[in-house]
Design an enzyme around this catalytic site. Structure first.
Site: not given
Length: 791
Positions: A85, A265, A267, A269, A431-435
């Site tokens: 981002c 960015n 989200c 962070e 964020p690491t949702g999909t990872i």
């Protein structure tokens, strides 16, 4: 590497596996993906072969997880950026400059980068525009333009858009900004956050007047506490806007002497200056626990140090090998070399060492782990500075004077003073949702486990679906080592079991050792009292957080799927007291029409033993047919759409025969004519035509759907599918999926009453249609298909 969960394999294949232009995979297995990344990032080294092996070892077994952009793009040769981002340049308050920045935003999003913007620089609505004799339309009108641009980029086939818009708490249009998302469909490509100053928080505490100004001109005065309550009411009602404590961010910025931050960015962070770039990666703490679930369980701090050293070097190299959409972004990244190394799997690691998330014991462990990560990251960057040089804008005296730097250990500060440092900022929690789903479904970032087990519906090649259990990494490991019937320890707490104070304590503990910021969503119960809800934000400010985002289930952002179970109740009692799903998902493939129609035509051929007949000759149309007309009002269309379904009675049974769609909106004319002709042709062929409903309801509009009647509808075509489904149910041609689903839920609940599986907070996914969408770390992530969207 031991076999990973099927959902992890699916996420890899769908999002991160390198495939050629013909769609054939070039990464044959997950280790090939790691090798590709390691090789690409080692190219910046004098001895690439040596460092490729080191980087591969760090990536192996999901121990270090670079952000998704790196995993998907490194070593592919594609014209994409490896940075997640960007915060774009400062928007000037003139028409030419505004649209030049719009072009920059489009170019950045085209390469897959999310963007953040501060719109506080634009004059408020109604302010005079000198020289043209007109009044300004205000920042929100230009946000609408950005929103439309993002939708256009998405519709052209690019990666989904993500944007953050910020506005200062003293801007004259702040109240309109707070309320913007109450309007259906507006600014859906944006996350919104208010830039809250220390002065404003002090005014709220003392209930003082608060002046709204622009460029030194006071427009009006409001009560600070009333404005704060408006922010709180909005986020209580529909989860936005978030709050960014901007003075704390600038005061504690390592680069306080050469930049001013006014945006983040998407989200949140990474607070970034104009054209700042966001480079992310996470250490997987869940893979570093020694002797999990035993009394001697502990995090392997030596292994943590080794991983941090490799990760910092890999991320520093990424700056040199990445492409950038704009030259200004490349210059900014190379001048300051900021990276965002963080963690994931924190909740799983705490469970494995027997510490309840948010407890005093967990906070002590978190601080020990994070302090070690921070220390090693800074010392590694010093070593890189000795080898490759400090970041170009390094000013020793100014840098060491920074508030955050003064809190580092004395030997670390001494090393920086002597050798400089390679990276201006080093740590962030992304964020690491999909990872995290990819990494064998570990807990995401620093979030608690959302649900230890849940069922996902998997679409099979033949079009049918089967149910598959997905379990959290720590939960699955516990069952494998302790047995299926072993009672869970007190450390097994999920997001629904925690108080908001637990969330804030963990976020504040981690923030002490993070020089950028943290992406986290504090999930609160739907029935939380408003005053208690407000206290969460006050608590976050008082405990040193740099921002706060909450999610409370509500009518605007979606209804909640909840299944409650009580181990001590009998199955029948548990079934009676279950809260059954309120949202509609894709119709189960095993559903068949209540009444199948047989054709009298001798050319009809039965293709199955179910009594459903498919015909080679279409049915003839009688002179007159019974039917019904339905009205759809789609938020983005100026005119309603009318859908007429006519039926035919055959063998005493009613079946659909043809469909017509009419609207004054000529934009829809061509595709609605094509659609109705195709559907009518299918209907006239007979057989089980209810699959048309499934296909239409599964259509996902990349520009975003809308909430209609308390449910999320992913596209206009899906809305048409729901109308057809309603009609087929009413004429008795197909069973009611909701009734079928409720019956299955009751049976499943009764059968599994001994295993608690709380599923609160799951909403319907706009991509796969399954009730698996959770709000976490500022993003929506589907636990069923891996879809994610920050915005």
């Amino acid at each position: 590497m031991s076999p990973i969960a099927p959902i992890s394999q699916q996420i890899w294949d769908m999002k991160y596996r390198f495939k050629g232009p013909d769609g054939n995979p070039l990464d044959l297995a997950i280790p090939d993906t790691w090798r590709r990344i390691a090789k690409a990032l080692a190219e910046a080294e004098k001895d690439p072969a040596q460092w490729e092996q080191d980087f591969y070892a760090a990536l192996e077994d999901f121990r270090f997880l670079p952000a998704g952009r790196i995993v998907a793009g490194a070593g592919t040769g594609r014209n994409v950026t490896l940075f997640n981002c960007f915060v774009m340049g400062t928007i000037p308050d003139d028409m030419g400059g505004i649209f030049e920045h719009l072009k920059e935003a489009a170019l950045t999003m085209q390469q897959g980068g999310g963007i953040g913007y501060d719109f506080s620089t634009l004059r408020p609505r109604g302010a005079p525009v000198k020289g043209v004799g007109a009044d300004a339309s205000g920042p929100l009108s230009f946000m609408d333009v950005w929103d439309a641009m993002c939708r256009t980029i998405m519709s052209a086939g690019s990666r989904r858009g993500a944007m953050m818009a910020t506005l200062r708490c003293d801007h004259p249009d702040i109240e309109a900004f707070i309320e913007a998302k109450r309007e259906p469909g507006r600014l859906r490509m944006f996350n919104l956050s208010v830039l809250v100053t220390d002065a404003f928080m002090n005014a709220v505490k003392q209930n003082l007047p608060w002046e709204l100004t622009f460029n030194g001109t006071a427009y009006r005065t409001v009560q600070a506490r009333e404005l704060w309550d408006k922010i709180m009411r909005a986020t209580y009602s529909y989860a936005e806007p978030g709050v960014i404590f901007i003075d704390r961010i600038n005061r504690r910025n390592n680069l306080h002497y050469c930049e001013t931050i006014a945006a983040t960015n998407p989200c949140g962070e990474q607070p970034l200056p104009p054209y700042g770039a966001c480079l992310l990666g996470s250490i997987n703490l869940a893979r570093l626990v020694k002797k999990p679930f035993e009394a001697e369980a502990e995090l392997d701090l030596d292994a943590l140090e080794r991983l941090v050293r490799s990760a910092v070097r890999m991320m520093d190299n990424t700056i040199d090998v990445s492409r950038f959409p704009l030259e200004q972004q490349a210059h900014e990244a190379q001048a300051k070399r900021r990276i965002g190394l963080g963690i994931t799997g924190l909740a799983d690691a705490l469970i494995m060492v027997g510490a309840r998330y948010g407890s005093a014991a967990s906070i002590r462990l978190i601080e020990t782990w994070m302090k070690r990560l921070q220390r090693v990251a800074y010392l590694t960057s010093v070593e890189l500075a000795k080898e490759k040089g400090a970041f170009p804008l390094f000013d020793r005296d100014q840098y060491l004077a920074g508030e955050s730097i003064r809190e580092l250990d004395e030997d670390v500060r001494a090393a920086i003073a002597q050798h400089g440092i390679r990276n201006a900022l080093l740590t962030s929690i992304a964020p690491t949702g999909t990872i995290s789903l990819f990494a064998d479904n570990i807990s995401s970032g620093l979030e608690p486990v959302f649900s230890f087990t849940y069922m996902r519906s998997v679409l099979l090649p033949d079009g049918s679906r089967q149910q598959e259990e997905v379990s959290d990494y720590a939960y699955r490991l516990y069952r494998q080592t302790r047995g299926e019937n072993a009672p869970l320890t007190e450390a097994f707490v999920d997001a629904q079991s925690l108080s908001p104070a637990d969330h804030v304590r963990v976020q504040a503990a981690v923030q002490k050792y993070i020089d950028s910021s943290i992406s986290k969503t504090i999930n609160v119960p739907e029935d939380i009292d408003f005053d208690a809800f407000k206290d969460v934000y006050a608590m976050a400010y008082e405990q040193g957080c740099k921002g706060c985002t909450t999610y409370r289930p509500n009518d605007i952002t979606g209804s909640v799927l909840t299944v409650k179970k009580d181990d001590k109740k009998k199955p029948a009692e548990a079934a009676q007291q279950a809260e059954l799903p309120l949202t509609s998902s894709a119709r189960p493939a095993e559903l068949r029409p209540v009444e199948a129609t047989r054709s009298r035509d001798p050319a009809a051929q039965s293709l199955s033993g179910s009594g459903v007949v498919y015909m080679t000759k279409p049915l003839d149309r009688p002179e007159a047919l019974p039917g019904r007309t339905y009205k759809i009002t789609w938020p983005e269309s100026e005119h309603a759409m009318y859908i007429t379904l006519n039926d035919i009675i055959q063998d005493g049974r009613v079946r659909p025969f043809e469909v017509f769609i009419n609207s004054k909106n000529t934009e829809h004319y061509a595709w609605t004519v094509a659609l109705t002709r195709m559907m009518s042709a299918v209907f006239r062929r007979g057989g089980d035509v209810s699959f048309v409903v499934e296909e239409l309801k599964a259509v996902f509009d990349p520009r975003g759907g809308h909430w209609m009647g308390g449910r999320y509808v992913p596209s206009l075509l899906a809305a048409i599918g729901e109308v057809i489904e309603r009609h087929l149910i009413e004429i008795g041609f197909m069973a009611d999926p909701n009734a079928q689903r409720e019956e299955k839920a009751v049976l499943a609940l009764a059968a599994n009453a001994e295993t608690p599986k709380p599923l609160s907070g799951l909403r319907q996914c706009p991509k796969c249609g399954q009730p698996g969408l959770i709000r976490s770390e500022g993003c929506d992530t589907c636990t069923s298909c891996g879809y994610s969207k920050c915005g």
